[in-house]
Scaffold this motif. Structure first.
Motif, PDB file in Angstrom:
ATOM      1  N   ASP A   1       0.832  -1.210   0.000  1.00  0.00           N
ATOM      2  CA  ASP A   1       0.000   0.000   0.000  1.00  0.00           C
ATOM      3  C   ASP A   1       0.865   1.259   0.000  1.00  0.00           C
ATOM      4  OD1 ASP A   1      -2.373  -1.399  -0.082  1.00  0.00           O
ATOM      5  OD2 ASP A   1      -2.831  -1.129   2.060  1.00  0.00           O
TER       6      ASP A   1
ATOM      7  N   ARG B   1       2.404   1.482  -3.461  1.00  0.00           N
ATOM      8  CA  ARG B   1       1.359   1.831  -4.434  1.00  0.00           C
ATOM      9  C   ARG B   1       0.987   3.320  -4.312  1.00  0.00           C
ATOM     10  NH1 ARG B   1      -1.937  -1.836  -3.099  1.00  0.00           N
ATOM     11  NH2 ARG B   1      -1.250  -3.342  -4.619  1.00  0.00           N
ATOM     12  N   ASN B   2       0.809   3.804  -3.099  1.00  0.00           N
ATOM     13  CA  ASN B   2       0.446   5.210  -2.901  1.00  0.00           C
ATOM     14  C   ASN B   2       1.553   6.147  -3.381  1.00  0.00           C
ATOM     15  OD1 ASN B   2      -2.063   4.610  -1.869  1.00  0.00           O
ATOM     16  ND2 ASN B   2      -1.378   4.644   0.245  1.00  0.00           N
TER      17      ASN B   2
ATOM     18  N   MET C   1       3.783   5.434  -5.685  1.00  0.00           N
ATOM     19  CA  MET C   1       3.823   5.326  -7.147  1.00  0.00           C
ATOM     20  C   MET C   1       2.695   6.145  -7.778  1.00  0.00           C
ATOM     21  SD  MET C   1       6.286   3.445  -8.476  1.00  0.00           S
ATOM     22  CE  MET C   1       5.707   2.700  -9.995  1.00  0.00           C
ATOM     23  N   GLN C   2       1.504   6.057  -7.207  1.00  0.00           N
ATOM     24  CA  GLN C   2       0.356   6.774  -7.773  1.00  0.00           C
ATOM     25  C   GLN C   2       0.529   8.281  -7.702  1.00  0.00           C
ATOM     26  OE1 GLN C   2      -2.890   5.236  -5.456  1.00  0.00           O
ATOM     27  NE2 GLN C   2      -3.373   3.658  -6.950  1.00  0.00           N
ATOM     28  N   THR C   3       1.210   8.764  -6.692  1.00  0.00           N
ATOM     29  CA  THR C   3       1.309  10.203  -6.473  1.00  0.00           C
ATOM     30  C   THR C   3       2.714  10.738  -6.737  1.00  0.00           C
ATOM     31  OG1 THR C   3       1.753   9.841  -4.122  1.00  0.00           O
ATOM     32  CG2 THR C   3      -0.546  10.187  -4.758  1.00  0.00           C
ATOM     33  N   ARG C   4       3.543   9.977  -7.419  1.00  0.00           N
ATOM     34  CA  ARG C   4       4.924  10.410  -7.606  1.00  0.00           C
ATOM     35  C   ARG C   4       5.040  11.681  -8.435  1.00  0.00           C
ATOM     36  NH1 ARG C   4       4.922   5.414 -10.849  1.00  0.00           N
ATOM     37  NH2 ARG C   4       5.325   5.933 -13.018  1.00  0.00           N
TER      38      ARG C   4
ATOM     39  N   ASP D   1       0.308  15.955  -2.761  1.00  0.00           N
ATOM     40  CA  ASP D   1      -0.952  15.269  -2.505  1.00  0.00           C
ATOM     41  C   ASP D   1      -0.945  14.703  -1.082  1.00  0.00           C
ATOM     42  OD1 ASP D   1      -2.705  12.702  -2.536  1.00  0.00           O
ATOM     43  OD2 ASP D   1      -3.295  13.783  -4.345  1.00  0.00           O
TER      44      ASP D   1
ATOM     45  N   HIS E   1       0.235  11.151  -0.762  1.00  0.00           N
ATOM     46  CA  HIS E   1       1.695  11.018  -0.900  1.00  0.00           C
ATOM     47  C   HIS E   1       2.390  11.303   0.429  1.00  0.00           C
ATOM     48  CE1 HIS E   1       5.447  11.073  -3.217  1.00  0.00           C
ATOM     49  NE2 HIS E   1       5.815  12.047  -2.406  1.00  0.00           N
TER      50      HIS E   1
ATOM     51  N   SER F   1       5.804   8.337 -15.516  1.00  0.00           N
ATOM     52  CA  SER F   1       4.628   8.720 -14.728  1.00  0.00           C
ATOM     53  C   SER F   1       3.867   9.788 -15.500  1.00  0.00           C
ATOM     54  CB  SER F   1       5.039   9.233 -13.347  1.00  0.00           C
ATOM     55  OG  SER F   1       5.693  10.468 -13.463  1.00  0.00           O
TER      56      SER F   1
END
Length: 191
Positions: free
Chosen positions: A41, A44-45, A47-50, A55, A58, A131
């Motif tokens: 998790d 993943r978080n 990576m999603q907000t890189r 955010d 992040h 990204s």
């Protein structure tokens, strides 16, 4: 006869201890799975907000890296380097490009270490290059941040509301409708 006694005792021990051992093993497997899930998790978080590092997701993921990867020295070392850089004072304008490039490199190194720790191998350059963040998000975030800062200054009495006299050649608003006075006929004028 002694063999039968030992066999009976072993059977009795298996009957009594089997469920206890099964529960202990199940608990250990559940803990390991939960730990892996939490670590994934975090990864993943991040990576999603890189591409959107302000955010809240992040920032929250960054704040649990030390807990979730407590025993992973490489991740903790990369995390500490990145956090130290985040806490460093902003350099003069001439050095800001290099400063932010170094910050990005440190973050990609952290992301790469976390990825390796959870079983993913990524090239650091690919992590940054591949990204996607819409340009509008960045623009919206900058506008919101600037507006919030100006509003804070206004409410703290550090900024005044600028008022200017608008004398533009063209108004952004349509002209008001013209009302013509009623026409008076000669007959109505005599009365």
């Amino acid at each position: 006869m002694q063999t039968e006694v030992w066999y009976a005792l072993a059977t009795l021990a298996a009957i009594a201890l089997g469920p206890i051992i099964a529960v202990i093993v199940t608990r250990m497997l559940d803990r390991a799975a939960e730990k892996r899930r939490r670590r994934l998790d975090v990864f993943r978080n991040l990576m999603q907000t890189r591409g959107v590092r302000l955010d809240p997701v992040h920032v929250a993921a960054l704040n649990v890296v030390e807990i979730e990867f407590y025993k992973d020295k490489d991740v903790r070392r990369a995390f500490q380097s990145y956090i130290q850089h985040l806490s460093a004072p902003m350099p003069v304008v001439a050095e800001q490009d290099r400063f932010f490039e170094q910050r990005s490199d440190l973050f990609m190194h952290l992301l790469s270490e976390i990825g390796s720790s959870v079983g993913f191998t990524f090239d650091k350059r690919d992590l940054e290059r591949l990204s996607y963040v819409p340009q509008g998000w960045d623009s919206d975030q900058n506008t919101q941040r600037r507006n919030a800062e100006m509003l804070g200054q206004l409410l703290a009495g550090q900024r005044a509301i600028p008022i200017t006299h608008f004398t533009g050649g063209q108004s952004p608003y349509p002209e008001p409708p013209q009302i013509e006075p009623p026409k008076v006929s000669e007959h109505d004028a005599q009365f």
